[in-house]
Write a protein that holds these residues in place. Structure first.
Motif, PDB file in Angstrom:
ATOM      1  N   MET A 257       0.812  -1.293  -0.181  1.00  0.00           N
ATOM      2  CA  MET A 257      -0.471  -0.089  -0.102  1.00  0.00           C
ATOM      3  C   MET A 257       0.832   1.064   0.171  1.00  0.00           C
ATOM      4  SD  MET A 257      -2.791   1.001   2.362  1.00  0.00           S
ATOM      5  CE  MET A 257      -3.572   0.129   3.051  1.00  0.00           C
ATOM      6  N   ALA A 258       0.379   2.155  -0.287  1.00  0.00           N
ATOM      7  CA  ALA A 258       0.982   3.697  -1.062  1.00  0.00           C
ATOM      8  C   ALA A 258       2.632   2.944  -1.329  1.00  0.00           C
ATOM      9  CB  ALA A 258       1.394   4.108   0.750  1.00  0.00           C
ATOM     10  N   SER A 259       3.992   3.599  -0.277  1.00  0.00           N
ATOM     11  CA  SER A 259       4.988   3.617  -0.506  1.00  0.00           C
ATOM     12  C   SER A 259       5.780   3.534   0.469  1.00  0.00           C
ATOM     13  CB  SER A 259       5.506   5.519  -0.970  1.00  0.00           C
ATOM     14  OG  SER A 259       6.679   5.593  -1.271  1.00  0.00           O
ATOM     15  N   VAL A 260       6.646   2.572   0.062  1.00  0.00           N
ATOM     16  CA  VAL A 260       7.633   1.808   0.992  1.00  0.00           C
ATOM     17  C   VAL A 260       8.353   3.105   1.847  1.00  0.00           C
ATOM     18  CG1 VAL A 260       9.742   1.463  -0.289  1.00  0.00           C
ATOM     19  CG2 VAL A 260       9.446  -0.093   1.343  1.00  0.00           C
ATOM     20  N   HIS A 261       8.164   4.677   1.211  1.00  0.00           N
ATOM     21  CA  HIS A 261       9.240   5.279   1.531  1.00  0.00           C
ATOM     22  C   HIS A 261       8.256   5.846   3.380  1.00  0.00           C
ATOM     23  CE1 HIS A 261      12.529   5.310  -0.600  1.00  0.00           C
ATOM     24  NE2 HIS A 261      11.406   5.088  -1.860  1.00  0.00           N
ATOM     25  N   LEU A 262       6.924   6.126   2.749  1.00  0.00           N
ATOM     26  CA  LEU A 262       6.044   6.511   3.787  1.00  0.00           C
ATOM     27  C   LEU A 262       6.212   5.722   5.145  1.00  0.00           C
ATOM     28  CD1 LEU A 262       2.227   7.179   2.413  1.00  0.00           C
ATOM     29  CD2 LEU A 262       3.943   8.425   3.078  1.00  0.00           C
ATOM     30  N   VAL A 263       6.317   4.304   4.683  1.00  0.00           N
ATOM     31  CA  VAL A 263       6.423   3.205   6.022  1.00  0.00           C
ATOM     32  C   VAL A 263       7.580   3.360   6.905  1.00  0.00           C
ATOM     33  CG1 VAL A 263       6.925   0.801   6.554  1.00  0.00           C
ATOM     34  CG2 VAL A 263       5.658   0.748   4.341  1.00  0.00           C
ATOM     35  N   CYS A 264       8.590   3.513   5.815  1.00  0.00           N
ATOM     36  CA  CYS A 264       9.826   4.314   7.401  1.00  0.00           C
ATOM     37  C   CYS A 264      10.206   5.121   6.446  1.00  0.00           C
ATOM     38  CB  CYS A 264      10.560   3.516   7.440  1.00  0.00           C
ATOM     39  SG  CYS A 264      12.169   3.875   8.371  1.00  0.00           S
ATOM     40  N   PRO A 265       9.958   6.405   6.883  1.00  0.00           N
ATOM     41  CA  PRO A 265      10.588   7.603   5.960  1.00  0.00           C
ATOM     42  C   PRO A 265      12.369   8.029   6.548  1.00  0.00           C
ATOM     43  CG  PRO A 265       8.830   8.817   7.536  1.00  0.00           C
ATOM     44  CD  PRO A 265       9.078   7.097   7.796  1.00  0.00           C
ATOM     45  N   GLN A 266      12.660   7.568   7.292  1.00  0.00           N
ATOM     46  CA  GLN A 266      14.214   7.720   8.194  1.00  0.00           C
ATOM     47  C   GLN A 266      14.963   6.061   7.774  1.00  0.00           C
ATOM     48  OE1 GLN A 266      15.007  11.135  10.172  1.00  0.00           O
ATOM     49  NE2 GLN A 266      12.422  10.922  10.900  1.00  0.00           N
ATOM     50  N   ASN A 267      16.023   6.293   7.275  1.00  0.00           N
ATOM     51  CA  ASN A 267      16.480   4.836   6.870  1.00  0.00           C
ATOM     52  C   ASN A 267      18.146   5.204   7.708  1.00  0.00           C
ATOM     53  OD1 ASN A 267      14.338   2.099   6.715  1.00  0.00           O
ATOM     54  ND2 ASN A 267      14.007   4.439   5.594  1.00  0.00           N
ATOM     55  N   PHE A 268      18.510   4.148   8.473  1.00  0.00           N
ATOM     56  CA  PHE A 268      20.355   4.741   8.483  1.00  0.00           C
ATOM     57  C   PHE A 268      20.934   2.623   8.415  1.00  0.00           C
ATOM     58  CE2 PHE A 268      17.889   7.992  11.116  1.00  0.00           C
ATOM     59  CZ  PHE A 268      18.475   8.890   9.659  1.00  0.00           C
ATOM     60  N   ARG A 269      22.056   3.170   7.822  1.00  0.00           N
ATOM     61  CA  ARG A 269      22.438   2.350   7.957  1.00  0.00           C
ATOM     62  C   ARG A 269      23.223   0.947   8.575  1.00  0.00           C
ATOM     63  NH1 ARG A 269      24.111   4.922   3.151  1.00  0.00           N
ATOM     64  NH2 ARG A 269      26.374   5.521   4.041  1.00  0.00           N
ATOM     65  N   ALA A 270      24.145   1.827   9.660  1.00  0.00           N
ATOM     66  CA  ALA A 270      24.408   1.175  10.821  1.00  0.00           C
ATOM     67  C   ALA A 270      23.634   0.235  11.555  1.00  0.00           C
ATOM     68  CB  ALA A 270      25.442   1.760  11.802  1.00  0.00           C
TER      69      ALA A 270
END
Ligand SMILES: [Mg+2]
Length: 232
Positions: free
Chosen positions: A59-72
């Motif tokens: 549904m909607a966009s994966v970026h709406l699911v989690c607007p902030q992602n970090f690698r470590a």
């Protein structure tokens, strides 16, 4: 939805809940305010945001699911710092509102445990209290789970939130030497000040019906108490 610790299976259990609620006719949104340990390429498809998005039927966009992602693979503020950034506290909150017109309820997955930091100035408990949703506690079936679960449930109650119940999850790599796995459920049921909704095992593709029934019943009760909005 909060965990008693990191790596207890929140995303796994969360996806099962989302699929079960969709099957019962609910339009379910999914939100993870911030994620860390999120890589690119193949790793991305195993990340919390991607798995939640898939469970919600993309549904909607994966970026709406989690607007902030970090690698470590660190707590989010530390993971952001490793990239020379910081977690956007306003976006943690505003990201949720994008889901409201799209669904009947939103499953919000926490980060780590109840007192894990999500930004330089917020813990999971601060966000959860602001959101005000009733809480599902996910606990890993291993030695120590009774203490972790009772502490978490007490802390959620102390914040004034409704605890829908506890789901006990058998971890991905169960320790066969861990004899506590045979009795944890029983002791939790005896001592926990919230219902134990049920148990899930690694590799399950569906939430058991009786667990979904209990979860929905508790959710309706929470709504009837008229203190809380929608959410699981
Ligand atoms: Mg997760």
């Amino acid at each position: 939805m909060v965990g008693t610790d990191t790596n207890v299976g929140k995303t796994y259990v969360g996806c099962l809940i989302v699929q079960a609620l969709r099957k019962r006719g609910h339009r379910v949104g999914v939100y993870k305010p911030v994620a860390s340990g999120v890589g690119e390429d193949e790793q991305w498809e195993q990340s919390d945001p991607y798995l939640l998005w898939q469970a919600a039927g993309r549904m909607a966009s994966v970026h709406l699911v989690c607007p902030q992602n970090f690698r470590a693979p660190l707590a989010p503020p530390a993971a952001a710092e490793a990239e020379g950034k910081s977690v956007d506290g306003a976006l943690l909150r505003d990201g949720l509102s994008a889901w409201e017109p799209l669904c009947d309820l939103v499953l919000v997955e926490g980060v780590g445990g109840w007192f894990a930091p999500v930004s330089d100035s917020d813990l999971v408990c601060d966000l959860a209290t602001e959101f005000g949703y009733p809480v599902v506690v996910v606990a890993a079936n291993r030695l120590g789970v009774i203490n972790h679960t009772l502490l978490t449930v007490q802390a959620v109650h102390h914040a004034g939130l409704h605890v829908l119940g506890v789901i006990l999850n058998d971890p991905f790599q169960a320790d066969r030497q861990d004899l506590s796995t045979r009795s944890n459920y029983r002791y939790l049921a005896r001592f926990c000040n919230a219902p134990i909704l049920g148990q899930v095992h690694h590799g399950q593709t569906e939430l058991p019906d009786h667990l979904t029934d209990r979860l929905l019943k508790r959710w309706e009760q929470a709504e009837d108490s008229a203190v809380l909005g929608g959410g699981a």
